[in-house]
Design a protein around this motif. Sequence first.
Motif, PDB file in Angstrom:
ATOM      1  N   HIS A 146       7.943  -7.040  16.411  1.00  0.00           N
ATOM      2  CA  HIS A 146       6.605  -6.437  16.440  1.00  0.00           C
ATOM      3  C   HIS A 146       6.481  -5.406  17.556  1.00  0.00           C
ATOM      4  CE1 HIS A 146       5.673  -9.547  13.618  1.00  0.00           C
ATOM      5  NE2 HIS A 146       5.785 -10.528  14.504  1.00  0.00           N
ATOM      6  N   GLN A 169      15.821  -3.214   4.641  1.00  0.00           N
ATOM      7  CA  GLN A 169      14.407  -3.260   4.274  1.00  0.00           C
ATOM      8  C   GLN A 169      13.691  -4.376   5.025  1.00  0.00           C
ATOM      9  OE1 GLN A 169      12.386  -1.444   2.716  1.00  0.00           O
ATOM     10  NE2 GLN A 169      13.432  -0.195   1.181  1.00  0.00           N
ATOM     11  N   ALA A 170      14.334  -5.538   5.139  1.00  0.00           N
ATOM     12  CA  ALA A 170      13.731  -6.668   5.846  1.00  0.00           C
ATOM     13  C   ALA A 170      13.519  -6.331   7.320  1.00  0.00           C
ATOM     14  CB  ALA A 170      14.620  -7.903   5.699  1.00  0.00           C
ATOM     15  N   HIS A 172      13.196  -3.296   8.578  1.00  0.00           N
ATOM     16  CA  HIS A 172      12.153  -2.268   8.613  1.00  0.00           C
ATOM     17  C   HIS A 172      10.760  -2.898   8.516  1.00  0.00           C
ATOM     18  CE1 HIS A 172       9.559   1.015   7.452  1.00  0.00           C
ATOM     19  NE2 HIS A 172       9.469   0.579   6.208  1.00  0.00           N
ATOM     20  N   LYS A 173      10.574  -3.833   7.611  1.00  0.00           N
ATOM     21  CA  LYS A 173       9.261  -4.471   7.438  1.00  0.00           C
ATOM     22  C   LYS A 173       8.873  -5.298   8.661  1.00  0.00           C
ATOM     23  CE  LYS A 173       9.451  -4.614   2.387  1.00  0.00           C
ATOM     24  NZ  LYS A 173       9.542  -5.477   1.181  1.00  0.00           N
ATOM     25  N   ASP A 176       7.505  -2.691  11.234  1.00  0.00           N
ATOM     26  CA  ASP A 176       6.768  -1.596  10.603  1.00  0.00           C
ATOM     27  C   ASP A 176       5.415  -1.397  11.295  1.00  0.00           C
ATOM     28  OD1 ASP A 176       6.020   0.411   8.957  1.00  0.00           O
ATOM     29  OD2 ASP A 176       5.593  -0.843   7.215  1.00  0.00           O
ATOM     30  N   HIS A 177       5.423  -0.564  12.324  1.00  0.00           N
ATOM     31  CA  HIS A 177       4.172  -0.236  13.008  1.00  0.00           C
ATOM     32  C   HIS A 177       4.222   1.224  13.432  1.00  0.00           C
ATOM     33  CE1 HIS A 177       6.188  -0.368  16.956  1.00  0.00           C
ATOM     34  NE2 HIS A 177       6.805  -1.440  16.497  1.00  0.00           N
ATOM     35  N   GLN A 200      11.424   6.191   3.165  1.00  0.00           N
ATOM     36  CA  GLN A 200      10.664   4.967   3.401  1.00  0.00           C
ATOM     37  C   GLN A 200      10.566   4.628   4.890  1.00  0.00           C
ATOM     38  OE1 GLN A 200      12.125   1.717   0.879  1.00  0.00           O
ATOM     39  NE2 GLN A 200      13.069   3.220  -0.467  1.00  0.00           N
TER      40      GLN A 200
END
Length: 444
Positions: A146, A169-170, A172-173, A176-177, A200
Motif C-alpha cells: 500500500h 497483475q496481482a 500491480h493491484k 495500485d494507488h 494498464q
Amino acid sequence: MQFSQLALDKRLLATVDHLGFAEATEIQQKAIPTAIAGKDLLASSRTGSGKTLAFLLPAMQRLIRSKPLSKRDPRVLILAPTRELAKQVYGQLRLVVANTSYKSLLILGGEDFNQQSKALARDPHFVVATPGRLADHLEHGHLYLHGLEMLILDEADRMLDLGFADQLQAIHKAADHRKRQTLMFSATLDHAAVNQFGAQLLNNPTRIRIDSEAEIHSDIHHRMLFSDHLDHKEAQLKALLEKQDFKQLILFTATRGDTDRLAVLLSEWGYSTLALSGELNQTARSQIMQDFAAGKAKILITTDVASRGLDIPQVSHVVNFDLPKHPEEYVHRVGRTGRAGAKGDAFSLVGPKDWPSFKKLEAFLQQPLAFEAIEGLEAKFKGLVEKPKRGPAKAKPTARSGKKTGPAKRAPAKVKRPVAGLRDIGDAPMMVKKKPVQPVDDES
C-alpha cells in the motif's frame, strides 16, 4: 554527459564517483531526469547499456528526498524475470546503498520461503525479486504494498514471455494507488504484450527508445562458420579455443545433455570448465556463477539460462555451439561480451539443423551475415535453398458443359529440376544445383 549534470543529490554523486563511474550512458542520460521528475517511464535499451544504474539512482534519490508513504511497506520494488538477473541487480543495489541506513532484500524462487518471510518482516526499504515468488508472499500476507513508492520492472518483455502476467497483475493491484511511480524497461518497445500491459500499469508514460533489440552491438565482432555435423563442430570448437586468445569464454548449447558432454570433452582437452543448466538447484547455480566470476574457470558451458543477467567484464568471447531457436536470445547471448565499452568476439557454428534459426536471425537483424572458415576445417555445407512454393491448380471448363470442375486428373509427370542458378549463401555467390543432402550425424 557527466553525472553531475543530471540533478542528482550530492550524496549520490559521491557514491557514483566512489564506484568509478565518470560519464553517464545514453539510457542513463535520458531515463534519470525523467524518473527524478516523478514521471512513469517505458524504455528500451540493449543489454550492457547501463540501464540498471538508470533506475537505481532515481530510486535512491526518491528515498533520500521524500518522506515514506508507510513506515512498514517496501518503498521500492524491483522485479526481474530470472534469478540470475535479480542477483545481478541486487549486487549493484548493494553497492549503491552501502554506507547508508537503507535496507535491501533479495527474494528468489527456489530458496527458503519461511526465512524470506522473516526477512520481509524486518521492513526492508528495497526489495529485488522474481515475480512468482513475490506474488506468493503477497498471497500469504508476508508483505503489503500500500505504501510502495516505485515499482520497477526490468526486462518486462521477458517476464511476460515466461508467463508471469498474472503475478504481475496481482503485484500491480496490491500497489495500485495514485502516488506510485512505475518504470518499465523492455528489450523492445515493439512487443505487443509489453505495450498492452504498460497501458494498464503506467500513467501517461514517457517513452524512451535508445536502440533496437535487433541492432547488432558495434563492440562485438560477429563471425559465422558453416558446420557439416557434430564431429565437425567439435573440431571447429577445438581449433577456435587453440587459435583465439581469450580471457574467459562462454559456450552456449541447446540442451543440458550437450552442456554436460562438452564439459567433459573440454576438460579432456585441458581447459578449466564449469557447466551450468536450468535443471540445477539455485544453490548449485549460484556457486557456479560465483566461481566463474571469480576466474576459477576459463570456460562456462551453459544453456540460455545464462544468456541474460550475467555481467562479467573478463568475458572476451562467446561461442554458439548451436544457434538459439529465438533470434532475440542470440542478441542476449552475444551481449555477454563486449560490455562497458570493451571489444568482444562472438562465433556461431551453423549446421543444417541451425539453418532455420539462422534465417530467422538474418530476418530479425534485417541484414545479411557473412561466413568465415577455419583453414583446414572448411565445411561442405553451404546452406539450404527453399523450394519454390506452388500455387493451387486452376479449375478448367469441361468440353461438354463448359462448367468448372476440379483440377484435371492425369498421370503424374516427371518434374524437371529447375535450372541451376546463382544464389548468395554466406559471403559469396555459389552455384546451387540441388538441395544439399542432409548429413546423417546428429547435432543435437
